[in-house]
Design a protein around this motif. Structure first.
Motif, PDB file in Angstrom:
ATOM      1  N   MET A  11       0.846  -1.194   0.000  1.00 22.40           N
ATOM      2  CA  MET A  11       0.000   0.000   0.000  1.00 22.40           C
ATOM      3  C   MET A  11       0.880   1.243   0.000  1.00 22.40           C
ATOM      4  O   MET A  11       1.845   1.310   0.762  1.00 22.40           O
ATOM      5  CB  MET A  11      -0.893   0.029   1.244  1.00 22.40           C
ATOM      6  CG  MET A  11      -1.875  -1.093   1.342  1.00 22.40           C
ATOM      7  SD  MET A  11      -3.017  -0.894   2.735  1.00 22.40           S
ATOM      8  CE  MET A  11      -1.910  -0.890   4.145  1.00 22.40           C
ATOM      9  N   CYS A  16      -4.847   2.889  -2.697  1.00 25.97           N
ATOM     10  CA  CYS A  16      -4.594   1.628  -1.981  1.00 25.97           C
ATOM     11  C   CYS A  16      -5.500   1.524  -0.753  1.00 25.97           C
ATOM     12  O   CYS A  16      -6.074   0.468  -0.490  1.00 25.97           O
ATOM     13  CB  CYS A  16      -3.135   1.555  -1.539  1.00 25.97           C
ATOM     14  SG  CYS A  16      -1.937   1.601  -2.878  1.00 25.97           S
ATOM     15  N   SER A  19      -8.987   0.716  -1.865  1.00 23.68           N
ATOM     16  CA  SER A  19      -9.085  -0.666  -2.347  1.00 23.68           C
ATOM     17  C   SER A  19      -9.158  -1.661  -1.200  1.00 23.68           C
ATOM     18  O   SER A  19      -9.994  -2.576  -1.200  1.00 23.68           O
ATOM     19  CB  SER A  19      -7.881  -1.008  -3.228  1.00 23.68           C
ATOM     20  OG  SER A  19      -7.910  -0.262  -4.407  1.00 23.68           O
ATOM     21  N   TYR A  63      -2.526  -7.001  -2.912  1.00 22.51           N
ATOM     22  CA  TYR A  63      -1.658  -6.707  -1.765  1.00 22.51           C
ATOM     23  C   TYR A  63      -1.305  -7.997  -1.035  1.00 22.51           C
ATOM     24  O   TYR A  63      -2.047  -8.979  -1.106  1.00 22.51           O
ATOM     25  CB  TYR A  63      -2.352  -5.727  -0.811  1.00 22.51           C
ATOM     26  CG  TYR A  63      -2.787  -4.472  -1.516  1.00 22.51           C
ATOM     27  CD1 TYR A  63      -1.886  -3.464  -1.804  1.00 22.51           C
ATOM     28  CD2 TYR A  63      -4.101  -4.313  -1.936  1.00 22.51           C
ATOM     29  CE1 TYR A  63      -2.273  -2.332  -2.498  1.00 22.51           C
ATOM     30  CE2 TYR A  63      -4.506  -3.182  -2.627  1.00 22.51           C
ATOM     31  CZ  TYR A  63      -3.579  -2.200  -2.900  1.00 22.51           C
ATOM     32  OH  TYR A  63      -3.960  -1.079  -3.595  1.00 22.51           O
TER      33      TYR A  63
END
Length: 66
Positions: A11, A16, A19, A63
């Motif tokens: 991130m 990010c 998300s 991620y």
């Protein structure tokens, strides 16, 4: 209700954050990202969603959950 803090790698920006928090919300939990620490604190009802499902949802966004 259980609360867990997960280390999330990869991130780096506001997108990010959106998300990861969105992915957590989609599986029925609430998440708050601490971008500078690279963590997300997740609150969830264990009878409705598993920690594994939350981790998988974050990883589906690209991620790594440590």
């Amino acid at each position: 209700m259980q609360t867990v803090t997960l280390k999330v790698e990869g991130m780096s920006c506001g997108h990010c954050v959106n998300s990861v928090e969105g992915a957590v919300r989609e599986v029925g939990a609430e998440g708050k990202v601490n971008l500078s620490a690279g963590e997300v604190t997740v609150a969830f009802d264990e009878s409705k969603v598993t920690l594994q499902a939350i981790k998988a949802a974050i990883e589906e966004q690209g991620y790594d959950v440590a």
